[in-house]
Design an enzyme around this catalytic site. Structure first.
Site, PDB file in Angstrom:
ATOM      1  N   ARG A  87       0.112  -8.250   0.070  1.00  0.00           N
ATOM      2  CA  ARG A  87       0.129  -8.563   1.527  1.00  0.00           C
ATOM      3  C   ARG A  87      -1.226  -9.241   1.978  1.00  0.00           C
ATOM      4  NH1 ARG A  87       1.120  -2.851   4.298  1.00  0.00           N
ATOM      5  NH2 ARG A  87       0.873  -3.848   6.254  1.00  0.00           N
TER       6      ARG A  87
ATOM      7  N   ASN B 228      -1.200  -3.141  14.508  1.00  0.00           N
ATOM      8  CA  ASN B 228      -1.289  -4.276  13.484  1.00  0.00           C
ATOM      9  C   ASN B 228      -2.670  -3.939  12.804  1.00  0.00           C
ATOM     10  OD1 ASN B 228       1.058  -4.646  14.334  1.00  0.00           O
ATOM     11  ND2 ASN B 228       0.490  -6.813  15.180  1.00  0.00           N
ATOM     12  N   VAL B 229      -2.408  -4.143  11.432  1.00  0.00           N
ATOM     13  CA  VAL B 229      -3.747  -4.241  10.585  1.00  0.00           C
ATOM     14  C   VAL B 229      -4.207  -5.572  10.083  1.00  0.00           C
ATOM     15  CG1 VAL B 229      -2.946  -1.742   9.819  1.00  0.00           C
ATOM     16  CG2 VAL B 229      -2.264  -3.690   8.325  1.00  0.00           C
TER      17      VAL B 229
ATOM     18  N   HIS C  57      -4.045   1.572  13.792  1.00  0.00           N
ATOM     19  CA  HIS C  57      -4.047   1.753  12.375  1.00  0.00           C
ATOM     20  C   HIS C  57      -4.787   1.351  11.350  1.00  0.00           C
ATOM     21  CE1 HIS C  57       0.254   2.943  13.916  1.00  0.00           C
ATOM     22  NE2 HIS C  57      -0.329   3.713  14.042  1.00  0.00           N
TER      23      HIS C  57
ATOM     24  N   CYS D 273     -13.961   4.485   0.731  1.00  0.00           N
ATOM     25  CA  CYS D 273     -14.147   5.043  -0.557  1.00  0.00           C
ATOM     26  C   CYS D 273     -13.683   6.494  -0.318  1.00  0.00           C
ATOM     27  CB  CYS D 273     -15.666   5.176  -1.007  1.00  0.00           C
ATOM     28  SG  CYS D 273     -15.904   6.332  -2.656  1.00  0.00           S
TER      29      CYS D 273
ATOM     30  N   CYS E 146     -16.886   8.999  -1.036  1.00  0.00           N
ATOM     31  CA  CYS E 146     -18.060   9.082  -0.154  1.00  0.00           C
ATOM     32  C   CYS E 146     -17.943   8.510   1.092  1.00  0.00           C
ATOM     33  CB  CYS E 146     -19.206   8.611  -0.816  1.00  0.00           C
ATOM     34  SG  CYS E 146     -19.359   6.859  -1.215  1.00  0.00           S
TER      35      CYS E 146
ATOM     36  N   GLY F  69       6.441  -6.342  21.055  1.00  0.00           N
ATOM     37  CA  GLY F  69       6.696  -6.435  19.688  1.00  0.00           C
ATOM     38  C   GLY F  69       6.517  -5.300  18.702  1.00  0.00           C
TER      39      GLY F  69
ATOM     40  N   SER G  27       8.582  -1.132  17.539  1.00  0.00           N
ATOM     41  CA  SER G  27       9.897  -0.595  17.852  1.00  0.00           C
ATOM     42  C   SER G  27       9.789   0.872  18.533  1.00  0.00           C
ATOM     43  CB  SER G  27      10.467  -0.250  16.325  1.00  0.00           C
ATOM     44  OG  SER G  27       9.466   0.320  15.491  1.00  0.00           O
TER      45      SER G  27
HETATM   46  C1  BJW Z   1       9.525  -9.037  17.940  1.00  0.00           C
HETATM   47  C2  BJW Z   1       9.586 -10.317  17.273  1.00  0.00           C
HETATM   48  C3  BJW Z   1       9.177 -11.409  18.061  1.00  0.00           C
HETATM   49  C4  BJW Z   1      10.588  -8.828  15.990  1.00  0.00           C
HETATM   50  N1  BJW Z   1       8.538 -10.931  19.133  1.00  0.00           N
HETATM   51  N2  BJW Z   1       9.092  -8.796  18.998  1.00  0.00           N
HETATM   52  C5  BJW Z   1       8.499  13.546  13.096  1.00  0.00           C
HETATM   53  C6  BJW Z   1       8.813  13.707  11.647  1.00  0.00           C
HETATM   54  C7  BJW Z   1       7.786  13.179  10.865  1.00  0.00           C
HETATM   55  C8  BJW Z   1       6.451  12.797  11.390  1.00  0.00           C
HETATM   56  C9  BJW Z   1       6.302  12.692  12.601  1.00  0.00           C
HETATM   57  C10 BJW Z   1       7.465  13.277  13.374  1.00  0.00           C
HETATM   58  N3  BJW Z   1       6.856  12.657  14.548  1.00  0.00           N
HETATM   59  C11 BJW Z   1       5.748  12.179  14.760  1.00  0.00           C
HETATM   60  C12 BJW Z   1       5.369  12.074  13.565  1.00  0.00           C
HETATM   61  C13 BJW Z   1       4.185  11.604  13.052  1.00  0.00           C
HETATM   62  C14 BJW Z   1       4.206  10.112  12.310  1.00  0.00           C
HETATM   63  C15 BJW Z   1       5.457   9.493  13.043  1.00  0.00           C
HETATM   64  O1  BJW Z   1       5.252   8.847  14.255  1.00  0.00           O
HETATM   65  N4  BJW Z   1       6.504   9.346  12.379  1.00  0.00           N
HETATM   66  C16 BJW Z   1       7.626   8.744  13.191  1.00  0.00           C
HETATM   67  C17 BJW Z   1       8.019   7.305  12.220  1.00  0.00           C
HETATM   68  C18 BJW Z   1       8.756   9.586  13.155  1.00  0.00           C
HETATM   69  N5  BJW Z   1       2.947   9.477  12.837  1.00  0.00           N
HETATM   70  C19 BJW Z   1       2.038   9.588  11.994  1.00  0.00           C
HETATM   71  O2  BJW Z   1       2.105  10.204  10.928  1.00  0.00           O
HETATM   72  C20 BJW Z   1       0.493   9.232  12.608  1.00  0.00           C
HETATM   73  N6  BJW Z   1      -0.280  10.017  12.419  1.00  0.00           N
HETATM   74  C21 BJW Z   1      -0.334  11.282  13.197  1.00  0.00           C
HETATM   75  O3  BJW Z   1       0.573  11.481  13.851  1.00  0.00           O
HETATM   76  O4  BJW Z   1      -1.290  12.284  12.891  1.00  0.00           O
HETATM   77  C22 BJW Z   1      -1.217  13.536  13.549  1.00  0.00           C
HETATM   78  C23 BJW Z   1      -0.442  14.522  12.508  1.00  0.00           C
HETATM   79  C24 BJW Z   1      -0.934  14.440  11.164  1.00  0.00           C
HETATM   80  C25 BJW Z   1      -0.481  15.474  10.205  1.00  0.00           C
HETATM   81  C26 BJW Z   1       0.954  15.945  10.495  1.00  0.00           C
HETATM   82  C27 BJW Z   1       1.532  15.490  11.737  1.00  0.00           C
HETATM   83  C28 BJW Z   1       0.803  14.903  12.782  1.00  0.00           C
HETATM   84  C29 BJW Z   1       0.172   8.031  11.640  1.00  0.00           C
HETATM   85  C30 BJW Z   1       1.142   6.995  11.832  1.00  0.00           C
HETATM   86  C31 BJW Z   1       0.657   5.890  10.786  1.00  0.00           C
HETATM   87  C32 BJW Z   1       1.570   4.423  10.937  1.00  0.00           C
HETATM   88  N7  BJW Z   1       1.149   3.680   9.859  1.00  0.00           N
HETATM   89  C33 BJW Z   1       1.762   2.294   9.579  1.00  0.00           C
HETATM   90  C34 BJW Z   1       1.217   1.710   8.460  1.00  0.00           C
HETATM   91  C35 BJW Z   1       0.027   1.116   8.628  1.00  0.00           C
HETATM   92  C36 BJW Z   1      -0.705   0.166   7.512  1.00  0.00           C
HETATM   93  C37 BJW Z   1       0.027  -0.838   6.978  1.00  0.00           C
HETATM   94  O5  BJW Z   1       0.274  -1.704   7.646  1.00  0.00           O
HETATM   95  O6  BJW Z   1       0.291  -0.881   5.794  1.00  0.00           O
HETATM   96  O7  BJW Z   1       1.536   1.519  10.693  1.00  0.00           O
HETATM   97  S1  BJW Z   1       3.429   2.479   9.587  1.00  0.00           S
HETATM   98  C38 BJW Z   1       3.883   1.108  10.444  1.00  0.00           C
HETATM   99  O8  BJW Z   1       4.680   1.494  11.566  1.00  0.00           O
HETATM  100  C39 BJW Z   1       2.816   0.515  10.702  1.00  0.00           C
HETATM  101  C40 BJW Z   1       2.964   0.033  12.238  1.00  0.00           C
HETATM  102  O9  BJW Z   1       1.725  -0.117  12.842  1.00  0.00           O
HETATM  103  C41 BJW Z   1       3.723   1.176  12.741  1.00  0.00           C
HETATM  104  C42 BJW Z   1       4.590   0.731  13.923  1.00  0.00           C
HETATM  105  O10 BJW Z   1       5.323  -0.076  13.528  1.00  0.00           O
HETATM  106  P1  BJW Z   1       5.656  -1.369  14.457  1.00  0.00           P
HETATM  107  O11 BJW Z   1       4.622  -2.229  14.727  1.00  0.00           O
HETATM  108  O12 BJW Z   1       6.481  -0.924  15.718  1.00  0.00           O
HETATM  109  O13 BJW Z   1       6.609  -2.335  13.732  1.00  0.00           O
HETATM  110  P2  BJW Z   1       8.339  -2.261  13.577  1.00  0.00           P
HETATM  111  O14 BJW Z   1       8.731  -3.268  12.377  1.00  0.00           O
HETATM  112  O15 BJW Z   1       8.953  -0.894  13.299  1.00  0.00           O
HETATM  113  O16 BJW Z   1       9.014  -2.948  14.756  1.00  0.00           O
HETATM  114  C43 BJW Z   1       8.659  -4.388  15.025  1.00  0.00           C
HETATM  115  C44 BJW Z   1       9.478  -4.882  16.456  1.00  0.00           C
HETATM  116  O17 BJW Z   1       9.127  -5.963  16.624  1.00  0.00           O
HETATM  117  C45 BJW Z   1      10.880  -4.783  16.272  1.00  0.00           C
HETATM  118  O18 BJW Z   1      11.315  -3.930  17.584  1.00  0.00           O
HETATM  119  C46 BJW Z   1      11.604  -6.059  16.498  1.00  0.00           C
HETATM  120  O19 BJW Z   1      12.571  -6.158  17.390  1.00  0.00           O
HETATM  121  C47 BJW Z   1      10.167  -6.545  17.306  1.00  0.00           C
HETATM  122  N8  BJW Z   1      10.220  -8.087  16.941  1.00  0.00           N
HETATM  123  N9  BJW Z   1      10.552 -10.033  16.066  1.00  0.00           N
HETATM  124  C48 BJW Z   1       8.463  -9.656  19.764  1.00  0.00           C
HETATM  125  N10 BJW Z   1       9.202 -12.599  17.655  1.00  0.00           N
HETATM  126 ZN    ZN Z   2     -18.153   6.065  -2.733  1.00  0.00          ZN
END
Ligand code: BJW
Ligand code: ZN
Length: 259
Positions: A74, A106-107, A123, A131, A134, A201, A203
């Site tokens: 990536r 976004n990252v 995120h 690390c 540490c 943008g 979901s």
């Molecule tokens: C356009 C377009 C154009 C296209 N113009 N638009 C129930 C079960 C299990 C877990 C959970 C639960 N409820 C809540 C949770 C917790 C979990 C969660 O939310 N899960 C759900 C999926 C259910 N959340 C977490 O774990 C978070 N931490 C947390 O809650 O801590 C407290 C806790 C700890 C321990 C236990 C419980 C609670 C952390 C979330 C971290 C998300 N990380 C990622 C990866 C980042 C690193 C990387 O990039 O590699 O973040 S996952 C991924 O999803 C990334 C994104 O930032 C994130 C959101 O995605 P996004 O940006 O919405 O993208 P898409 O692809 O989903 O959508 C794109 C959109 O664009 C679409 O709608 C298109 O239509 C649109 N689009 N073209 C405008 N041109």
């Molecule tokens: Zn270290």
């Protein structure tokens, strides 16, 4: 552009001009027109991988090399990518607002590259290595940014900490991990004080980020969603602009600027 969309743009531009405070939250869709893949378009897989394998701390413990290869691929893709019209319009909008916060899930660092001075990166950032042993962290893109030469970029598959020799990991937030405290606090403060919030943008399914728009709505802000698809937020939003961020944001900015 459809006439009803023009009318909505005029109304939202008027609200933005009057607003004392504006908050924006972006997701992967804002970078889609730069050529960065979104997350949830490919049958629940991230570029061919299961989310559990490459997007959780457990996946990293199980197979760190797989996760590093995924993140390095990536990073290499991002070397060829530039901010698009939506990133630029948002940086420009910030310069026209009294109080403005850009919150992003976004990252990819594209908001900063477009000139947004201080994006709140909920995120983390894909260019950061932290690390596991540490508190050391380092920027993986330091060399090529300093030299201006992307071919100077080197992304080893299992990088080690220069201080403790522990394993480095990408400085991003995976599922089940806490978001940085300071980022959540700043984001919550921004959405609580804003009059208008643009949600672009995303979901709107990943929490706690998705909850920020609900918080803004509960505090009386006018919430605008910009997305070609409907999301769980669409019902609650005060206005939905159905279309691409790279087309809608410049059109909106033009209206904000022309008066
Ligand atoms: C356009 C377009 C154009 C296209 N113009 N638009 C129930 C079960 C299990 C877990 C959970 C639960 N409820 C809540 C949770 C917790 C979990 C969660 O939310 N899960 C759900 C999926 C259910 N959340 C977490 O774990 C978070 N931490 C947390 O809650 O801590 C407290 C806790 C700890 C321990 C236990 C419980 C609670 C952390 C979330 C971290 C998300 N990380 C990622 C990866 C980042 C690193 C990387 O990039 O590699 O973040 S996952 C991924 O999803 C990334 C994104 O930032 C994130 C959101 O995605 P996004 O940006 O919405 O993208 P898409 O692809 O989903 O959508 C794109 C959109 O664009 C679409 O709608 C298109 O239509 C649109 N689009 N073209 C405008 N041109
Ligand atoms: Zn270290």
């Amino acid at each position: 552009m459809e006439p009803h969309l023009q009318g909505k743009l005029d109304e939202i531009a008027a609200r933005l001009r009057k607003a004392s405070s504006v908050a924006v939250m972006t997701g992967a869709g804002v970078s889609a027109e730069s050529g960065v893949p979104t997350f949830r378009d490919a049958g629940g897989l991230w570029e061919g991988h299961r989310i559990e394998d490459v997007g959780t701390p457990e996946g990293f413990t199980r197979d760190p090399l797989l996760v590093w290869r995924f993140y390095n691929a990536r990073r290499r893709n991002l070397l060829d990518v530039a901010p698009n019209a939506a990133h630029h319009a948002l940086a420009n909008l910030e310069r026209r607002c009294r109080d403005f916060a850009l919150i992003t899930q976004n990252v990819d660092g594209l908001h900063a590259r477009a000139g947004t001075p201080n994006p709140i990166e909920l995120h983390g950032n894909i260019w950061l290595n932290t690390c596991t042993g540490c508190t050391h962290y380092e920027w993986a893109d330091a060399t090529w940014r300093a030299t201006g030469n992307p071919s100077a970029a080197s992304f080893p598959d299992d990088p080690r900490c220069p201080k403790c020799a522990g394993r480095l990991r990408p400085g991003v937030v995976w599922f089940g991990e806490m978001l940085p405290d300071w980022a959540v606090r700043r984001a919550e403060q921004a959405v609580c004080r804003c009059d208008v919030m643009l949600v672009i943008g995303t979901s709107a399914v990943v929490y706690p980020a998705a909850g920020l728009a609900h918080l803004a709505a509960a505090r009386g802000a006018f919430v605008v969603e910009i997305n070609p698809q409907r999301t769980p937020l669409s019902k609650e939003a005060d206005a939905v602009l159905s279309g691409k961020a790279g087309e809608i944001m410049p059109a909106l900015l033009q209206r904000v600027a022309s008066s």
